[in-house]
Design an enzyme around this catalytic site. Structure first.
Site, short mmCIF file in Angstrom:
data_model
loop_
_atom_site.label_atom_id
_atom_site.label_comp_id
_atom_site.label_asym_id
_atom_site.label_seq_id
_atom_site.Cartn_x
_atom_site.Cartn_y
_atom_site.Cartn_z
N GLU A 168 0.85 -1.20 0.00
CA GLU A 168 0.00 0.00 0.00
C GLU A 168 0.87 1.25 0.00
O GLU A 168 1.95 1.26 0.60
CB GLU A 168 -0.88 0.03 1.25
CG GLU A 168 -2.30 -0.43 1.04
CD GLU A 168 -3.15 0.52 0.20
OE1 GLU A 168 -2.62 1.29 -0.61
OE2 GLU A 168 -4.38 0.45 0.36
N ASP A 217 -4.36 5.66 5.89
CA ASP A 217 -4.90 6.93 6.40
C ASP A 217 -5.87 6.59 7.54
O ASP A 217 -5.44 6.39 8.68
CB ASP A 217 -5.56 7.61 5.20
CG ASP A 217 -5.85 9.06 5.41
OD1 ASP A 217 -5.85 9.51 6.54
OD2 ASP A 217 -6.11 9.77 4.42
N ARG A 229 0.89 11.74 -9.87
CA ARG A 229 1.45 10.46 -9.41
C ARG A 229 2.90 10.30 -9.86
O ARG A 229 3.66 9.55 -9.29
CB ARG A 229 0.62 9.29 -9.94
CG ARG A 229 -0.81 9.24 -9.44
CD ARG A 229 -1.45 7.92 -9.88
NE ARG A 229 -2.89 7.95 -9.79
CZ ARG A 229 -3.60 7.64 -8.71
NH1 ARG A 229 -2.99 7.31 -7.60
NH2 ARG A 229 -4.92 7.66 -8.72
N PHE A 236 -1.68 16.88 3.08
CA PHE A 236 -2.20 16.35 1.81
C PHE A 236 -0.99 16.11 0.91
O PHE A 236 -0.38 17.06 0.40
CB PHE A 236 -3.15 17.35 1.17
CG PHE A 236 -3.96 16.77 0.04
CD1 PHE A 236 -3.41 15.87 -0.87
CD2 PHE A 236 -5.29 17.13 -0.13
CE1 PHE A 236 -4.15 15.32 -1.90
CE2 PHE A 236 -6.04 16.60 -1.17
CZ PHE A 236 -5.48 15.70 -2.05
C1 PRP Z 1 -5.68 5.50 -1.03
C2 PRP Z 1 -4.58 4.53 -0.62
C3 PRP Z 1 -5.30 3.51 0.19
C4 PRP Z 1 -6.42 4.31 0.81
C5 PRP Z 1 -6.03 4.65 2.21
O1 PRP Z 1 -6.27 5.04 -2.19
O2 PRP Z 1 -3.96 3.95 -1.73
O3 PRP Z 1 -5.81 2.46 -0.60
O4 PRP Z 1 -6.60 5.51 0.06
O5 PRP Z 1 -7.04 5.38 2.84
P1 PRP Z 1 -7.76 4.86 4.16
O6 PRP Z 1 -6.72 4.33 5.09
O7 PRP Z 1 -8.42 6.11 4.70
O8 PRP Z 1 -8.78 3.83 3.80
P2 PRP Z 1 -7.20 5.96 -3.10
O9 PRP Z 1 -8.64 5.72 -2.73
O10 PRP Z 1 -6.74 7.39 -3.02
O11 PRP Z 1 -6.99 5.35 -4.55
P3 PRP Z 1 -5.70 5.41 -5.51
O12 PRP Z 1 -4.60 4.57 -4.86
O13 PRP Z 1 -6.16 4.80 -6.79
O14 PRP Z 1 -5.28 6.85 -5.65
#
Ligand code: PRP
Length: 185
Positions: free
Chosen positions: A104, A108, A170, A157
């Site tokens: 990952e 968050d 990205r 952020f």
């Molecule tokens: C992000 C990151 C995790 C998730 C973490 O993905 O890659 O999968 O958010 O957040 P959390 O701990 O609050 O659940 P995102 O939804 O931004 O998708 P992406 O990787 O395609 O940008």
């Protein structure tokens, strides 16, 4: 390096530069390789944010690996806090009896990872571990065990090295804090 007129202009401040990222990733790779000696590992890259991290991490591993991909999306911004995510691209390979490492980019709230780990556990892997590049403890809502962690960061952020704002930035080779004026609520 000139950073004018480029995507770098969206960055207020570099939080983790490229050399620091790569050197920490090498350390993680050594630790993962040592812990998985004699095993073959399935790396699960969680799209899209983890693609750069997965690509660099796997180059540091000296145990046999296969890589697979999982695409997830939350059910819209308002429901993200529910932690219910939808698998939009599933793994191609079975993970039963395999040693699995979920890769990952950021943890968050922890809700996404919590959901994913529960879903993957049902597939009966031999082992299931997590490698996350970043975590933001200030925003954690659910406890998830991160076996290998790159960096703990404050609640900024962040963009770059796979992380996006509206699917952009990205490609930045470092983790940066986005300029507040770039973000529309
Ligand atoms: C992000 C990151 C995790 C998730 C973490 O993905 O890659 O999968 O958010 O957040 P959390 O701990 O609050 O659940 P995102 O939804 O931004 O998708 P992406 O990787 O395609 O940008």
């Amino acid at each position: 390096m000139s950073q004018s007129g480029t995507v770098h202009e969206a960055v207020q401040r570099v939080l983790i530069d490229s050399d620091t990222l790569q050197s920490r990733i090498r350390e993680l790779g050594q630790q993962i390789s040592a812990d998985h000696a004699g095993q073959e590992v399935t790396l699960i890259c969680i799209l899209k944010g983890s693609m750069l991290f997965t690509a660099d991490l796997m180059r540091t591993l000296d145990v046999p690996v296969v890589v697979d991909f999982m695409g997830i999306s939350s059910y819209g911004a308002s429901t993200k806090s529910s932690g219910v995510v939808k698998i939009v691209k599933d793994l191609e390979e079975r993970i039963e009896d395999r040693h699995v490492l979920v890769v990952e980019d950021i943890v968050d709230t922890g809700l996404t990872l919590n959901y994913l780990l529960n879903a993957l556990t049902l597939r009966k892997p031999a082992s299931l571990k997590v490698c996350a590049l970043l975590e933001k403890p200030a925003r954690r809502q659910v406890e998830v065990k991160i076996d290998y962690l790159g960096f703990t960061i404050d609640d900024h952020f962040v963009i770059g090295y796979g992380l996006d704002y509206n699917n952009h930035y990205r490609q930045l080779p470092y983790i940066g804090i986005i300029r507040p004026e770039m973000v529309s609520e």
